[in-house]
Design an enzyme around this catalytic site. Structure first.
Site, short mmCIF file in Angstrom:
data_model
loop_
_atom_site.label_atom_id
_atom_site.label_comp_id
_atom_site.label_asym_id
_atom_site.label_seq_id
_atom_site.Cartn_x
_atom_site.Cartn_y
_atom_site.Cartn_z
N ARG A 178 0.79 -1.23 0.00
CA ARG A 178 0.00 0.00 0.00
C ARG A 178 0.83 1.29 0.00
O ARG A 178 0.43 2.29 0.59
CB ARG A 178 -0.99 0.03 1.18
CG ARG A 178 -2.03 -1.05 1.14
CD ARG A 178 -2.97 -0.94 -0.06
NE ARG A 178 -3.73 -2.16 -0.21
CZ ARG A 178 -3.37 -3.17 -1.00
NH1 ARG A 178 -2.27 -3.10 -1.75
NH2 ARG A 178 -4.10 -4.26 -1.07
N SER A 225 -10.66 0.04 2.59
CA SER A 225 -10.14 -0.57 3.82
C SER A 225 -9.69 0.49 4.82
O SER A 225 -9.00 1.44 4.45
CB SER A 225 -8.95 -1.46 3.50
OG SER A 225 -9.37 -2.52 2.68
N GLU A 295 -4.84 2.35 6.97
CA GLU A 295 -4.51 2.40 5.53
C GLU A 295 -5.00 3.75 4.98
O GLU A 295 -4.35 4.36 4.13
CB GLU A 295 -5.22 1.26 4.79
CG GLU A 295 -4.93 1.25 3.30
CD GLU A 295 -5.39 -0.04 2.63
OE1 GLU A 295 -5.21 -1.13 3.21
OE2 GLU A 295 -5.94 0.07 1.51
C1 LIG Z 1 -15.55 1.01 -2.60
C2 LIG Z 1 -14.05 1.08 -2.45
C3 LIG Z 1 -13.30 -0.04 -2.72
C4 LIG Z 1 -11.90 0.01 -2.58
N1 LIG Z 1 -11.19 -1.12 -2.86
C5 LIG Z 1 -9.84 -1.07 -2.78
C6 LIG Z 1 -9.05 -2.23 -3.11
O1 LIG Z 1 -9.56 -3.26 -3.50
N2 LIG Z 1 -7.71 -2.13 -2.99
C7 LIG Z 1 -7.09 -0.99 -2.57
O2 LIG Z 1 -5.84 -0.97 -2.48
N3 LIG Z 1 -7.81 0.11 -2.24
C8 LIG Z 1 -9.15 0.11 -2.34
N4 LIG Z 1 -9.88 1.23 -2.02
C9 LIG Z 1 -9.18 2.42 -1.51
C10 LIG Z 1 -8.76 3.43 -2.59
O3 LIG Z 1 -9.59 3.32 -3.74
C11 LIG Z 1 -7.30 3.25 -3.01
O4 LIG Z 1 -6.42 3.48 -1.93
C12 LIG Z 1 -6.90 4.20 -4.15
O5 LIG Z 1 -5.60 3.90 -4.55
C13 LIG Z 1 -6.98 5.68 -3.78
O6 LIG Z 1 -6.94 6.43 -4.99
P1 LIG Z 1 -7.56 7.89 -5.09
O7 LIG Z 1 -7.29 8.41 -6.45
O8 LIG Z 1 -8.97 7.89 -4.66
O9 LIG Z 1 -6.63 8.65 -4.05
P2 LIG Z 1 -7.07 9.66 -2.87
O10 LIG Z 1 -7.97 8.92 -1.92
O11 LIG Z 1 -7.54 10.92 -3.44
O12 LIG Z 1 -5.66 9.87 -2.16
C14 LIG Z 1 -5.03 8.81 -1.45
C15 LIG Z 1 -3.58 9.25 -1.19
O13 LIG Z 1 -2.87 9.31 -2.43
C16 LIG Z 1 -2.33 10.63 -2.61
N5 LIG Z 1 -2.41 10.94 -4.03
C17 LIG Z 1 -3.50 10.92 -4.84
N6 LIG Z 1 -3.16 11.24 -6.10
C18 LIG Z 1 -1.81 11.47 -6.09
C19 LIG Z 1 -0.86 11.86 -7.08
N7 LIG Z 1 -1.21 12.06 -8.35
N8 LIG Z 1 0.44 12.03 -6.70
C20 LIG Z 1 0.82 11.83 -5.42
N9 LIG Z 1 -0.04 11.46 -4.44
C21 LIG Z 1 -1.34 11.29 -4.77
C22 LIG Z 1 -3.18 11.56 -1.75
O14 LIG Z 1 -2.46 12.72 -1.38
C23 LIG Z 1 -3.48 10.64 -0.56
O15 LIG Z 1 -2.40 10.63 0.34
C24 LIG Z 1 -11.27 1.20 -2.15
C25 LIG Z 1 -12.06 2.34 -1.87
C26 LIG Z 1 -13.43 2.29 -2.02
C27 LIG Z 1 -14.24 3.52 -1.72
#
Ligand SMILES: Cc1cc2nc3c(=O)[nH]c(=O)nc-3n(C[C@H](O)[C@H](O)[C@H](O)COP(=O)(O)OP(=O)(O)OC[C@H]3O[C@@H](n4cnc5c(N)ncnc54)[C@H](O)[C@@H]3O)c2cc1C
Length: 307
Positions: A178, A225, A295
């Site tokens: 992660r 998570s 996480e």
């Molecule tokens: C219904 C649901 C199911 C999910 N299932 C999973 C799963 O199966 N596996 C899993 O690992 N996660 C899962 N997640 C969690 C989440 O989707 C992941 O962690 C995903 O990678 C977050 O991406 P995001 O674009 O939404 O980032 P955000 O939530 O917007 O940001 C998360 C972090 O990444 C940083 N960030 C975002 N974009 C950038 C960038 N371009 N450069 C640098 N840093 C950045 C942000 O500053 C923050 O610290 C789930 C979430 C939901 C709501």
């Protein structure tokens, strides 16, 4: 605040859209979070890079946000600038044969990427189908599921840090569970997909969707998570075994479907979610001597409120 005036002028000169005192809740999947002083929406890489170097030079606090699907902002909001990357989207085909190499801007959603690869007959990100994330967020978090992770597909990462843009070819040690270790703002990544057939990809997508629907509260307001799985065991199974499934504080509830998810049942506050997380952490520690590590990422919370 004086610094905001200078920032507003700069944003107007650059032609970047922004909002003042904008609530963050609508931009997160759990629908929680107070206002940020400014929320900005850069639409191209050049403007984003100029903005980042301006903010750094002026010492202004900022935070980048993708799909907001693993984020809990404070109820009191954020005294800084949130850079919303969802408008920075685009996919370019670099090569196509046995494999397909795409260069993808950070704000592109995983679901649109999966769709494009599917239409072209290539497979790769199906394990994250339905996850409301951007590619940048998936790389930063090394998002994974069903034994696979983003690291398997990423060949290059374009990253901004301290006034410079670098192209990295990630090595094994750059990835952990992660997290993608190198710091900075991810601008774009090159992703490699494998040739497959549309039927096979469709079958795989249906299987993944069915598994998610059966085991996770996918139609509810959550941030995915809550805790990382420790090396020994599953966080959800431990939280369930200490009897917390369905436990509520305010309008936040530990999901009945999967105990490593917290659901916002209506007007839950970050404070309620944090209380639930601390309770789960304490009970699991008492019972198993395992300290669960969050996480989810936090924004705008004071140190004392954190773990
Ligand atoms: C219904 C649901 C199911 C999910 N299932 C999973 C799963 O199966 N596996 C899993 O690992 N996660 C899962 N997640 C969690 C989440 O989707 C992941 O962690 C995903 O990678 C977050 O991406 P995001 O674009 O939404 O980032 P955000 O939530 O917007 O940001 C998360 C972090 O990444 C940083 N960030 C975002 N974009 C950038 C960038 N371009 N450069 C640098 N840093 C950045 C942000 O500053 C923050 O610290 C789930 C979430 C939901 C709501």
């Amino acid at each position: 605040m004086q610094w905001l005036k200078g920032l507003d002028r700069y944003l107007k000169d650059l032609g970047i859209n922004f909002k003042e005192r904008e609530p963050l809740a609508p931009y997160t999947t759990i629908k929680i979070g107070g206002s940020s002083e400014r929320v900005v929406f850069p639409e191209d890489k050049e403007k984003l890079v100029k903005l980042l170097s301006f903010l750094e030079k002026e010492g202004m606090p900022f935070y980048v946000m993708g799909g907001g699907s693993n984020l809990l902002p404070a109820d009191s909001g954020y005294e800084g600038v949130v850079i919303m990357l969802k408008s920075l989207k685009g996919i370019e085909v670099l090569s196509q044969g046995q494999t397909l190499r795409l260069r993808v801007l950070a704000g592109t959603t995983l679901n649109s990427l999966i769709r494009v690869a599917y239409e072209m007959g290539y497979s790769g990100f199906e394990f994250l189908a339905g996850v409301p994330a951007t590619l940048g967020g998936a790389v930063r978090m090394n998002a994974g599921a069903f034994g696979k992770s983003t690291s398997l597909l990423v060949k290059r990462v374009e990253i901004y840090r301290k006034g410079k843009i670098e192209e990295l070819e990630p090595k094994e040690g750059d990835w952990t569970y992660r997290a993608f270790r190198p710091d900075g703002v991810i601008l774009a990544s090159e992703i490699e997909f494998e040739k497959s057939s549309k039927d096979e990809i469709k079958r795989h997508l249906q299987e993944i969707w069915a598994k998610r629907r059966a085991t996770q509260p996918v139609t509810e307001k959550t941030f995915g998570s809550v805790f990382k799985n420790p090396p020994c065991c599953y966080a959800g199974a431990m939280i369930e075994s200490v009897g917390l499934k369905g436990y509520r504080i305010g309008e936040a509830k530990i999901s009945e479907k999967h105990a490593n998810f917290i659901v916002n049942e209506g007007r839950a506050r970050a404070e309620d979610v944090l209380k639930l997380m601390k309770l789960a952490q304490e009970k699991v520690y008492e019972n198993f001597r395992v300290l669960l590590e969050p996480e989810v990422k936090f924004l705008g919370l004071k140190d004392a409120e954190l773990f």
